[in-house]
Design a protein around this motif. Sequence first.
Motif, mmCIF file in Angstrom:
data_model
loop_
_atom_site.group_PDB
_atom_site.id
_atom_site.type_symbol
_atom_site.label_atom_id
_atom_site.label_comp_id
_atom_site.label_asym_id
_atom_site.label_seq_id
_atom_site.Cartn_x
_atom_site.Cartn_y
_atom_site.Cartn_z
ATOM 1 N N LEU A 57 0.824 -1.251 0.016
ATOM 2 C CA LEU A 57 -0.383 -0.100 -0.127
ATOM 3 C C LEU A 57 1.171 1.389 -0.115
ATOM 4 C CD1 LEU A 57 -3.274 1.215 0.031
ATOM 5 C CD2 LEU A 57 -2.824 0.330 2.963
ATOM 6 N N ASN A 58 1.494 1.700 -1.257
ATOM 7 C CA ASN A 58 1.954 3.362 -1.045
ATOM 8 C C ASN A 58 0.556 4.495 -0.923
ATOM 9 O OD1 ASN A 58 4.290 2.705 -1.943
ATOM 10 N ND2 ASN A 58 2.434 1.262 -4.220
ATOM 11 N N ILE A 59 1.370 5.501 -0.004
ATOM 12 C CA ILE A 59 0.226 6.629 0.832
ATOM 13 C C ILE A 59 1.179 7.362 0.677
ATOM 14 C CG2 ILE A 59 0.338 5.755 3.057
ATOM 15 C CD1 ILE A 59 -2.583 6.271 2.831
ATOM 16 N N GLN A 60 0.764 8.587 0.823
ATOM 17 C CA GLN A 60 1.299 9.208 0.674
ATOM 18 C C GLN A 60 1.501 10.769 2.731
ATOM 19 O OE1 GLN A 60 -0.454 12.395 -1.687
ATOM 20 N NE2 GLN A 60 1.377 14.504 -1.487
ATOM 21 N N GLU A 61 2.208 10.472 2.320
ATOM 22 C CA GLU A 61 1.996 11.482 3.868
ATOM 23 C C GLU A 61 0.683 12.519 4.372
ATOM 24 O OE1 GLU A 61 5.826 13.977 4.321
ATOM 25 O OE2 GLU A 61 5.569 13.573 7.204
ATOM 26 N N GLY A 62 0.584 11.599 5.404
ATOM 27 C CA GLY A 62 -0.787 13.049 5.600
ATOM 28 C C GLY A 62 -2.217 12.192 5.011
ATOM 29 N N LYS A 63 -2.280 11.107 4.973
ATOM 30 C CA LYS A 63 -3.127 10.790 4.595
ATOM 31 C C LYS A 63 -3.638 9.177 5.577
ATOM 32 C CE LYS A 63 -3.547 13.230 0.478
ATOM 33 N NZ LYS A 63 -5.219 13.933 0.314
ATOM 34 N N LYS B 59 -6.488 2.737 14.853
ATOM 35 C CA LYS B 59 -7.694 2.684 14.938
ATOM 36 C C LYS B 59 -7.724 1.054 14.063
ATOM 37 C CE LYS B 59 -11.656 3.555 12.236
ATOM 38 N NZ LYS B 59 -12.226 5.018 12.678
ATOM 39 N N VAL B 60 -8.881 0.461 15.082
ATOM 40 C CA VAL B 60 -8.501 -0.825 14.575
ATOM 41 C C VAL B 60 -10.524 -1.272 14.825
ATOM 42 C CG1 VAL B 60 -8.384 -3.762 15.015
ATOM 43 C CG2 VAL B 60 -6.830 -1.830 15.398
ATOM 44 N N THR B 61 -10.355 -1.837 13.227
ATOM 45 C CA THR B 61 -12.633 -1.970 13.498
ATOM 46 C C THR B 61 -12.021 -3.934 13.884
ATOM 47 O OG1 THR B 61 -12.681 -1.897 11.384
ATOM 48 C CG2 THR B 61 -13.304 0.312 12.706
ATOM 49 N N ILE C 128 -4.587 3.010 9.831
ATOM 50 C CA ILE C 128 -3.011 4.800 10.143
ATOM 51 C C ILE C 128 -4.128 6.297 9.752
ATOM 52 C CG2 ILE C 128 -0.281 4.951 10.048
ATOM 53 C CD1 ILE C 128 -0.014 2.461 9.245
ATOM 54 N N THR C 129 -3.966 7.046 10.411
ATOM 55 C CA THR C 129 -4.179 8.189 10.443
ATOM 56 C C THR C 129 -3.397 8.951 10.618
ATOM 57 O OG1 THR C 129 -4.569 8.788 12.953
ATOM 58 C CG2 THR C 129 -6.975 7.843 11.147
ATOM 59 N N ALA C 130 -3.056 10.374 9.683
ATOM 60 C CA ALA C 130 -2.601 11.182 9.303
ATOM 61 C C ALA C 130 -1.020 10.690 9.688
ATOM 62 C CB ALA C 130 -2.083 12.084 10.583
ATOM 63 N N SER C 131 -1.098 9.289 7.732
ATOM 64 C CA SER C 131 0.781 8.994 8.278
ATOM 65 C C SER C 131 1.486 9.583 8.129
ATOM 66 C CB SER C 131 0.330 7.747 7.067
ATOM 67 O OG SER C 131 -0.101 8.679 5.197
ATOM 68 N N GLN C 132 2.702 8.984 8.583
ATOM 69 C CA GLN C 132 4.097 9.566 8.437
ATOM 70 C C GLN C 132 5.232 8.273 7.789
ATOM 71 O OE1 GLN C 132 5.195 10.055 11.953
ATOM 72 N NE2 GLN C 132 3.013 11.435 12.873
#
Lengths: 111, 115
Positions: A11-17, A63-65, A77-81
């Motif tokens: 999973l490639n994600i931009q910082e902050g997403k 957060k886990v559901t 993972i919110t506000a990812s770094q």
Amino acid sequence: SQKIEQNSEALNIQEGKTATLTCNYTNYSPAYLQWYRQDPGRGPVFLLLIRENEKEKRKERLKVTFDTTLKQSLFHITASQPADSATYLCALPDSWGKFQFGAGTQVVVTP
Amino acid sequence: SQTIHQWPATLVQPVGSPLSLECTVEGTSNPNLYWYRQAAGRGLQLLFYSVGIGQISSEVPQNLSASRPQDRQFILSSKKLLLSDSGFYLCAWSPAVWGSNQPQHFGDGTRLSIL
């Protein structure tokens, strides 16, 4: 037989997403589920546990559901770094209390 | 606090040679102990677990064996390594409440390459 599925594609994600990972299971009725983080060349590190009677669990930006009807857990993972880049594993106890681990999903956070 | 030590970190062995990997835990008593193997891109495969000294349960048939000579020492061995034994070996411990929701605590693993 019991089976755990995690998305094998990175999973490639931009910082902050927000990164969202999925853990699906079959032939289980687990009382709880755990999530671990694994860095390259290191052992997994425990992050969170969620019980079957808990819909949601939070720890800082994590957060886990847990949906026992869908037989699925989501890990956010919110506000990812960039420091969140790692492989994330879910783990479920089998009938004898031993753990079965998923293969993990790699998360890559780019600045 | 509890710590787990695993060594060596990397190991290169020829086919047919013996193997001994050691794991020790500090700061806790009577832990449950586990040996896992992780192949590249795959999940953790439980090899052995132990709930006490001399008590070893094997999860998969193979040419590996495990021993627990002391409460906080867990050893993984082989008399003759196969190419298929290559992988990343992880030792872990959890508090001695079997079937509970206690997390497992892992060492940093041994990268074993068989030539």
